[in-house]
Design a protein around this motif. Structure first.
Motif, PDB file in Angstrom:
ATOM      1  N   ASN A   1      11.268 -10.511  -9.209  1.00  0.00           N
ATOM      2  CA  ASN A   1      11.114  -9.077  -9.451  1.00  0.00           C
ATOM      3  C   ASN A   1      10.571  -8.280  -8.277  1.00  0.00           C
ATOM      4  O   ASN A   1      10.460  -7.055  -8.369  1.00  0.00           O
ATOM      5  N   GLY A   2      10.226  -8.942  -7.164  1.00  0.00           N
ATOM      6  CA  GLY A   2       9.517  -8.248  -6.102  1.00  0.00           C
ATOM      7  C   GLY A   2       8.047  -8.143  -6.431  1.00  0.00           C
ATOM      8  O   GLY A   2       7.625  -8.388  -7.573  1.00  0.00           O
ATOM      9  N   SER A   3       7.239  -7.788  -5.455  1.00  0.00           N
ATOM     10  CA  SER A   3       5.786  -7.830  -5.645  1.00  0.00           C
ATOM     11  C   SER A   3       5.138  -6.493  -5.942  1.00  0.00           C
ATOM     12  O   SER A   3       4.100  -6.441  -6.603  1.00  0.00           O
ATOM     13  N   LEU A   4       5.710  -5.387  -5.490  1.00  0.00           N
ATOM     14  CA  LEU A   4       4.987  -4.119  -5.515  1.00  0.00           C
ATOM     15  C   LEU A   4       4.627  -3.679  -6.932  1.00  0.00           C
ATOM     16  O   LEU A   4       3.454  -3.433  -7.253  1.00  0.00           O
ATOM     17  N   ARG A   5       5.612  -3.570  -7.804  1.00  0.00           N
ATOM     18  CA  ARG A   5       5.328  -3.130  -9.168  1.00  0.00           C
ATOM     19  C   ARG A   5       4.427  -4.130  -9.893  1.00  0.00           C
ATOM     20  O   ARG A   5       3.576  -3.745 -10.702  1.00  0.00           O
ATOM     21  N   LEU A   6       4.612  -5.422  -9.583  1.00  0.00           N
ATOM     22  CA  LEU A   6       3.798  -6.450 -10.226  1.00  0.00           C
ATOM     23  C   LEU A   6       2.330  -6.313  -9.852  1.00  0.00           C
ATOM     24  O   LEU A   6       1.443  -6.531 -10.681  1.00  0.00           O
ATOM     25  N   MET A   7       2.050  -5.929  -8.605  1.00  0.00           N
ATOM     26  CA  MET A   7       0.658  -5.813  -8.184  1.00  0.00           C
ATOM     27  C   MET A   7      -0.026  -4.629  -8.852  1.00  0.00           C
ATOM     28  O   MET A   7      -1.214  -4.688  -9.169  1.00  0.00           O
ATOM     29  N   TYR A   8       0.708  -3.552  -9.079  1.00  0.00           N
ATOM     30  CA  TYR A   8       0.123  -2.446  -9.836  1.00  0.00           C
ATOM     31  C   TYR A   8      -0.191  -2.890 -11.258  1.00  0.00           C
ATOM     32  O   TYR A   8      -1.277  -2.610 -11.784  1.00  0.00           O
ATOM     33  N   ALA A   9       0.752  -3.591 -11.890  1.00  0.00           N
ATOM     34  CA  ALA A   9       0.521  -4.054 -13.257  1.00  0.00           C
ATOM     35  C   ALA A   9      -0.657  -5.020 -13.308  1.00  0.00           C
ATOM     36  O   ALA A   9      -1.501  -4.945 -14.219  1.00  0.00           O
ATOM     37  N   ALA A  10      -0.746  -5.932 -12.327  1.00  0.00           N
ATOM     38  CA  ALA A  10      -1.852  -6.880 -12.306  1.00  0.00           C
ATOM     39  C   ALA A  10      -3.179  -6.173 -12.104  1.00  0.00           C
ATOM     40  O   ALA A  10      -4.189  -6.505 -12.742  1.00  0.00           O
ATOM     41  N   ALA A  11      -3.211  -5.175 -11.223  1.00  0.00           N
ATOM     42  CA  ALA A  11      -4.446  -4.411 -11.009  1.00  0.00           C
ATOM     43  C   ALA A  11      -4.871  -3.683 -12.277  1.00  0.00           C
ATOM     44  O   ALA A  11      -6.066  -3.586 -12.588  1.00  0.00           O
TER      45      ALA A  11
ATOM     46  N   GLY B   1       6.535   1.827 -13.308  1.00  0.00           N
ATOM     47  CA  GLY B   1       5.813   0.617 -13.643  1.00  0.00           C
ATOM     48  C   GLY B   1       6.693  -0.371 -14.393  1.00  0.00           C
ATOM     49  O   GLY B   1       7.836  -0.083 -14.754  1.00  0.00           O
ATOM     50  N   VAL B   2       6.159  -1.563 -14.626  1.00  0.00           N
ATOM     51  CA  VAL B   2       6.923  -2.608 -15.302  1.00  0.00           C
ATOM     52  C   VAL B   2       6.967  -2.352 -16.804  1.00  0.00           C
ATOM     53  O   VAL B   2       6.115  -1.652 -17.362  1.00  0.00           O
TER      54      VAL B   2
ATOM     55  N   GLY C   1       0.796  -1.221   0.000  1.00  0.00           N
ATOM     56  CA  GLY C   1       0.000   0.000   0.000  1.00  0.00           C
ATOM     57  C   GLY C   1       0.825   1.264   0.000  1.00  0.00           C
ATOM     58  O   GLY C   1       0.278   2.368   0.178  1.00  0.00           O
ATOM     59  N   THR C   2       2.146   1.122  -0.196  1.00  0.00           N
ATOM     60  CA  THR C   2       3.088   2.248  -0.346  1.00  0.00           C
ATOM     61  C   THR C   2       2.962   3.294   0.768  1.00  0.00           C
ATOM     62  O   THR C   2       3.003   4.492   0.522  1.00  0.00           O
TER      63      THR C   2
ATOM     64  N   LEU D   1      -8.964  -2.892 -12.582  1.00  0.00           N
ATOM     65  CA  LEU D   1      -9.445  -2.455 -11.275  1.00  0.00           C
ATOM     66  C   LEU D   1      -9.026  -1.017 -10.987  1.00  0.00           C
ATOM     67  O   LEU D   1      -9.633  -0.336 -10.169  1.00  0.00           O
ATOM     68  N   THR D   2      -7.967  -0.560 -11.641  1.00  0.00           N
ATOM     69  CA  THR D   2      -7.491   0.813 -11.494  1.00  0.00           C
ATOM     70  C   THR D   2      -6.472   1.083 -12.592  1.00  0.00           C
ATOM     71  O   THR D   2      -5.824   0.154 -13.094  1.00  0.00           O
ATOM     72  N   ASP D   3      -6.324   2.347 -12.948  1.00  0.00           N
ATOM     73  CA  ASP D   3      -5.268   2.765 -13.861  1.00  0.00           C
ATOM     74  C   ASP D   3      -4.069   3.330 -13.104  1.00  0.00           C
ATOM     75  O   ASP D   3      -3.088   3.768 -13.720  1.00  0.00           O
ATOM     76  N   ALA D   4      -4.136   3.324 -11.782  1.00  0.00           N
ATOM     77  CA  ALA D   4      -3.087   3.942 -10.973  1.00  0.00           C
ATOM     78  C   ALA D   4      -1.738   3.270 -11.198  1.00  0.00           C
ATOM     79  O   ALA D   4      -1.649   2.063 -11.424  1.00  0.00           O
ATOM     80  N   GLN D   5      -0.683   4.083 -11.105  1.00  0.00           N
ATOM     81  CA  GLN D   5       0.683   3.619 -11.230  1.00  0.00           C
ATOM     82  C   GLN D   5       1.396   3.786  -9.886  1.00  0.00           C
ATOM     83  O   GLN D   5       0.947   4.537  -9.015  1.00  0.00           O
TER      84      GLN D   5
END
Length: 291
Positions: free
Chosen positions: A250-260, A276-277, A48-49, A265-269
């Motif tokens: 690769n770690g999870s944070l950037r991947l979860m934004y890309a997956a979302a 982003g990836v 959640g940054t 579910l969102t366009d947020a970066q």
């Protein structure tokens, strides 16, 4: 079921490039987690940054998530560089309806155990909410020894600990060490690819990144593992195999934004300076999504 048990699902915090909370998107994610059967929402964790957000941004996120759900509690990360700031965040979370707190000892300068104890004592005293110790040595440069956790557990509101997967790979031994040192604490793990084994070993909680986007599948895995049904747990875990490989690499944070984004579910970066990836990794993520 206690607060810090079962599946605690950690969503991203969708923000505009200028730092405004996208409340509709966060509400959508929170309702998705609730409908998927998670036991709690883990708001403003690393996924959640939280360390990229200011106090007012975080307060609004708590109010939004709490207001979006009706049947599950919201646990809120209140880590901050300064103790007084973390105390203020704890009070804000309580005011906005959080059910529990998550605290990591973040600092630019590595902290001593004495400093971490005083930090936890102050933040725990800022509200009556139960508090979970957040052990994340990769970002905080602080390692919680079992003996030190036993000391923290004497603070009345300290109720749980969120642990990383042990570097030894021996989850059962790691769990036993913390159980022996602090038998009253709920003990849970993060590091999604290893949490099936942690739950099968008897851990109380899976603090899950994947649960923030795929709560139904993660809840099914959690239920099977907590019942001790290895065959069923393995079956549910297998659908995430591709994502586990990508997260470990690769770690999870950037991947979860890309997956979302891929799930619409969102366009947020991610907040800058995070980026982003790339397209190659995005294609791999798309192929690995358990849908």
């Amino acid at each position: 079921m206690t607060l810090f048990s079962g599946l605690s699902a950690f969503p991203i915090t969708p923000m505009t490039p200028s730092g405004e909370l996208i409340a509709a998107d966060l509400s959508r994610l929170a309702r998705r987690i609730e409908a998927g059967g998670a036991a709690s929402i883990g708001l403003l964790g690393s996924t959640g940054t939280y360390m990229f957000l200011g106090q007012e941004q975080r307060r609004r996120a708590v109010a939004t998530a709490v207001g979006a759900v009706s049947s599950i509690p919201v646990i809120v990360g209140v880590g901050a560089m300064r103790t007084d700031d973390a105390e203020s965040l704890a009070r804000d979370a309580a005011t906005e309806g959080a059910a529990g707190l998550l605290l990591a000892p973040v600092s630019y300068t590595p902290l001593t155990e004495g400093e971490v104890f005083e930090h936890f004592l102050a933040v725990a005293s800022a509200s009556d909410l139960p508090l979970c110790i957040y052990s994340n040595p990769g970002t905080t440069n602080f390692t919680f020894r079992p003996d030190f956790v036993a000391r923290l557990a004497a603070i009345p509101t300290v109720a749980a600990i969120k642990l990383p997967l042990p570097s030894s790979g021996d989850i059962a031994a790691d769990l036993a060490a913390f159980r022996q040192a602090a038998p009253g604490l709920s003990v849970g793990y993060s590091g999604d690819w290893g949490c099936k084994e942690a739950l099968l070993a008897g851990a109380d909680c899976w603090f899950s990144v994947i649960g923030g986007l795929f709560p139904e599948r993660a809840a099914a895995l959690t239920a099977a593992a907590m019942k001790g049904d290895r065959e069923e747990a393995d079956r549910h875990d297998a659908v995430f195999a591709g994502l586990w490989d990508l997260i470990r690499a690769n770690g999870s944070l950037r991947l979860m934004y890309a997956a979302a984004n891929l799930l619409e579910l969102t366009d947020a970066q991610p907040p800058r300076p995070l980026l982003g990836v790339g397209e190659e990794l995005r294609a791999k993520i798309a192929s690995a999504l358990p849908i």
